[in-house]
Enzyme design. Structure first.
Site, PDB file in Angstrom:
ATOM      1  N   GLU A  99       0.851  -1.185   0.000  1.00  0.00           N
ATOM      2  CA  GLU A  99       0.000   0.000   0.000  1.00  0.00           C
ATOM      3  C   GLU A  99       0.888   1.236   0.000  1.00  0.00           C
ATOM      4  O   GLU A  99       1.945   1.263   0.639  1.00  0.00           O
ATOM      5  CB  GLU A  99      -0.934   0.040   1.210  1.00  0.00           C
TER       6      GLU A  99
ATOM      7  N   ASN B  34     -12.172  -2.898  -0.713  1.00  0.00           N
ATOM      8  CA  ASN B  34     -11.094  -3.164   0.234  1.00  0.00           C
ATOM      9  C   ASN B  34     -11.611  -3.676   1.565  1.00  0.00           C
ATOM     10  O   ASN B  34     -11.628  -4.870   1.813  1.00  0.00           O
ATOM     11  CB  ASN B  34     -10.268  -1.892   0.442  1.00  0.00           C
ATOM     12  N   GLU B  35     -12.058  -2.774   2.410  1.00  0.00           N
ATOM     13  CA  GLU B  35     -12.413  -3.131   3.783  1.00  0.00           C
ATOM     14  C   GLU B  35     -13.859  -2.730   4.063  1.00  0.00           C
ATOM     15  O   GLU B  35     -14.188  -2.282   5.152  1.00  0.00           O
ATOM     16  CB  GLU B  35     -11.455  -2.420   4.748  1.00  0.00           C
TER      17      GLU B  35
ATOM     18  N   CYS C 167      -7.011   1.055   2.114  1.00  0.00           N
ATOM     19  CA  CYS C 167      -7.846   2.262   2.142  1.00  0.00           C
ATOM     20  C   CYS C 167      -7.523   3.218   1.003  1.00  0.00           C
ATOM     21  O   CYS C 167      -8.369   4.009   0.598  1.00  0.00           O
ATOM     22  CB  CYS C 167      -7.689   2.983   3.480  1.00  0.00           C
TER      23      CYS C 167
END
Length: 638
Positions: A31, A361-362, A230
């Site tokens: 990331e 993603n999350e 993120c």
């Protein structure tokens, strides 16, 4: 330190090897946090090279000509940000340098300084449009202001063109400065100002930083997940990661703010942007270079739910779905297809062999499930062979976690991404987390995990041996349950020592140097020593001992991993009854008597693997496990 009085027997059931272990078992999560891309893996030395930051001159300062003492005189020159007749519409800002006297210019501070090495060559380049001056001169100066390299661009014809020369540094400096001068009166327009090392990974013109890629290659990762977590979502959808804007010619890749720019009050980074010099093409190329499967993650029409939680309307998700379909075409289709042609024009006619893709993603909640269904229907209809990775939310348990898992079981999702940033004791207690997961349900991706010695998102977390060895204990459980867990990756991967936002991290670097943490060496140890098939082992967990075993059908070795989290030297007998063993075994040991031990630039191998051999004469092998140790035995079998 005391020796354990009675010997523990580690029994390996060689007669009953179990399920296949996915080649993607242990991999890398990348990331762009902690200046991992610009200022890190992407080795461009110039910050804000295209003048597209919110403050277009961020990173730049005016340099005035040297004049006699006490002479004030008129203005010596000016630097003006302009957008009229730009190099391109994607990055419309450029700078007009106008000198009234020779020696006027501007300097760039780089990413917390500029790193250059003595004898190394750096490509100095820019797009230039001149209204008079015949050349632009550049120098590199050390932290004391002494010149340690220079070069010039010339031959301007009044139109935007790319010019390049080479600067050879004559000294090593971690915090150098780059200076750009006009040596005659007049004005020039400049854009995409670059100082780029010639010696990149693979010697590519837009290549990656060699020492950092080498650390990744040394891990032997099964996959690389990119471009992150993120950062995929963005604070708002307008600043989400859009892969199509990261491919093609460098000068057309649109610079945007980095999502981690001001996330933490304790580490604000207003100068943190993404140039996309490291884009999806380079990510795919990196995965290929280190022998890892690519796992791209795409936005699903949802901004980060920890921030705005902005949602694209259901009808508007068609754009996001088309991005996913086009990415698969970019990666896998022939060069005759529209997006395959883009890949080929960038220098890679052959496909990248993409097999999986992450949808979001999350994310959590009903809005995400609704959008996933649309993605799954479209992708599976056109590319049924592509596996889809879906999140279980940001937590390792709880209402949202259970809600998502119930949906994934019902929808027969391919791979579910679980995250856990927890304290070291949690990792010890959860070594058996997957022992009782449904063997016929969705597979698991342990996508983000790291032991937090102080607390989640705390600035005082440490990459110490206590954190690393508890992660190792947990990883034995991942390997033992490889029929359910198909992938796992520590996070985050990289951190710049002068520009980080989050701790802990696997690899730390400055502008020239880098080192792996104890956590990095645990990851590398497991990724480099995982077999092709699970082998039952007992005990799995006993009094601070954690074990796993696998058969490597490629090398004809039984691999036994033993993690001793106790302070005692343990006498152990490895019993491979029924196996035909004889010969020399390889032994890799990672240990420290100090749980607070860390690595550093001065002591990069304070905690690092040691290699030895062991003569094996029978199926019962007596060994000694050091206190606080991770030991891997590669035993030859027939």
């Amino acid at each position: 330190m005391q020796a354990q009085q009675t010997s523990t027997v580690i029994s390996v059931d060689t007669a009953h090897p179990g399920a296949a272990i996915a080649p993607t078992m242990f991999g890398i999560f990348f990331e762009d946090i902690n200046f991992a891309a610009d200022g890190g893996l992407y080795p461009e030395r110039i910050k804000n090279r295209s003048f597209e930051f919110d403050q277009p001159l961020a990173g730049w300062k005016v340099i005035l000509p040297i004049t006699p003492k006490f002479e004030l005189g008129p203005n010596k020159g000016e630097v003006v940000v302009r957008t009229e007749n730009p190099l391109n519409a994607s990055n419309p800002h450029y700078v007009r340098m106008r000198a009234f006297e020779p020696g006027f210019g501007m300097s760039n501070s780089g990413f917390r300084g500029i790193g250059v090495e003595s004898g190394a060559e750096y490509r100095f380049s820019a797009y230039v449009r001149s209204g008079g001056p015949k050349s632009v001169r550049a120098t590199i100066t050390d932290s004391k202001g002494q010149e340690i390299g220079s070069g010039a661009l010339s031959g301007f014809d009044g139109q935007w063109k790319h010019y390049e020369s080479v600067i050879r540094a004559n000294a090593t400096e971690t915090h150098a400065q780059f200076n750009l001068y006009l040596d005659e009166p007049g004005s020039v327009d400049v854009d995409m100002v670059s100082l780029f090392p010639a010696d990149t990974w693979g010697r590519r013109p837009n290549g990656l930083r060699k020492d950092l890629v080498q650390l990744l290659a040394d891990m032997h990762p099964g996959f690389i997940r990119f471009p992150g977590g993120c950062i995929v979502e963005g604070r708002r959808l307008a600043t989400r990661y859009q892969w199509k804007k990261t491919v093609g010619d460098l000068e057309t890749r649109q610079t945007i703010v980095n999502r981690w720019n001001d996330e933490f009050d304790h580490r604000p980074a207003p100068d943190y942007f993404q140039s996309y010099g490291l884009g999806f093409y380079e990510y795919f190329q990196l995965a290929e270079d280190v022998g890892a499967a690519p796992l791209p993650i795409l936005n699903c029409g949802m901004a980060c739910q920890f921030n705005t939680g902005e949602l694209a309307q259901i009808d508007d998700t068609k754009e996001y779905i088309q991005d996913a379909l086009d990415l698969i075409e970019f990666a896998n289709s022939p060069a005759t297809s529209p997006w395959g042609k883009v890949r080929a024009q960038m220098g890679h006619p052959a496909p990248f062999h993409l097999t999986m893709i992450g949808v979001g993603n999350e994310q959590w909640g009903k809005p995400y499930v609704e959008r996933y269904k649309l993605f799954a229907a479209a992708i599976k209809a056109r590319y049924p062979e592509i596996k889809l990775v879906v999140p279980a939310g940001p937590a390792a348990r709880g209402e949202q976690f259970e809600y998502l898992w119930s949906n994934w079981r019902e929808l027969k999702a391919d791979i579910v991404d679980e995250h856990y940033y927890m304290n070291p004791q949690w990792f010890l207690a959860n070594a058996g987390r997957y022992d009782h997961y449904d063997r016929s349900g969705p597979k698991v991706f342990a996508g983000e995990y790291a032991a937090q010695t102080a607390g989640v998102a705390r600035s005082d977390n440490h990459n110490n041996w206590e954190a690393a060895i508890t992660e190792a204990a947990f990883m034995t459980g991942l390997e033992r349950n490889a029929d359910v867990v198909r992938m796992a990756s520590y996070a985050p991967l990289f951190a710049h020592v002068d520009a980080w936002q989050w701790t802990p991290d696997a690899i730390w670097f400055d502008n020239l140097r880098s080192y792996g943490t104890p956590n990095y060496y645990v990851q590398a140890l497991f990724a480099s020593n995982v077999g092709t098939r699970i082998v039952p082992v007992t005990p799995q967990v006993l009094d601070g001992l954690y074990t796993s075993a696998s058969l490597d059908e490629r090398t004809h070795e039984m691999i036994v991993t033993a993690v001793n989290v106790s302070a005692n030297l343990r006498s152990v007998e490895i019993n491979l009854s029924g196996a035909n063993l004889a010969g020399t075994a390889k032994v890799i040991t990672l240990a420290s008597s100090d749980l607070k031990a860390e690595n550093s630039f001065d002591q990069p191998k304070n905690v690092a693997p040691r290699y030895s051999t062991l003569e094996v004469k029978s199926a019962k092998i007596p060994v000694q496990l050091e206190p606080y140790s991770v030991t891997v035995y590669r035993l030859p079998v027939r």
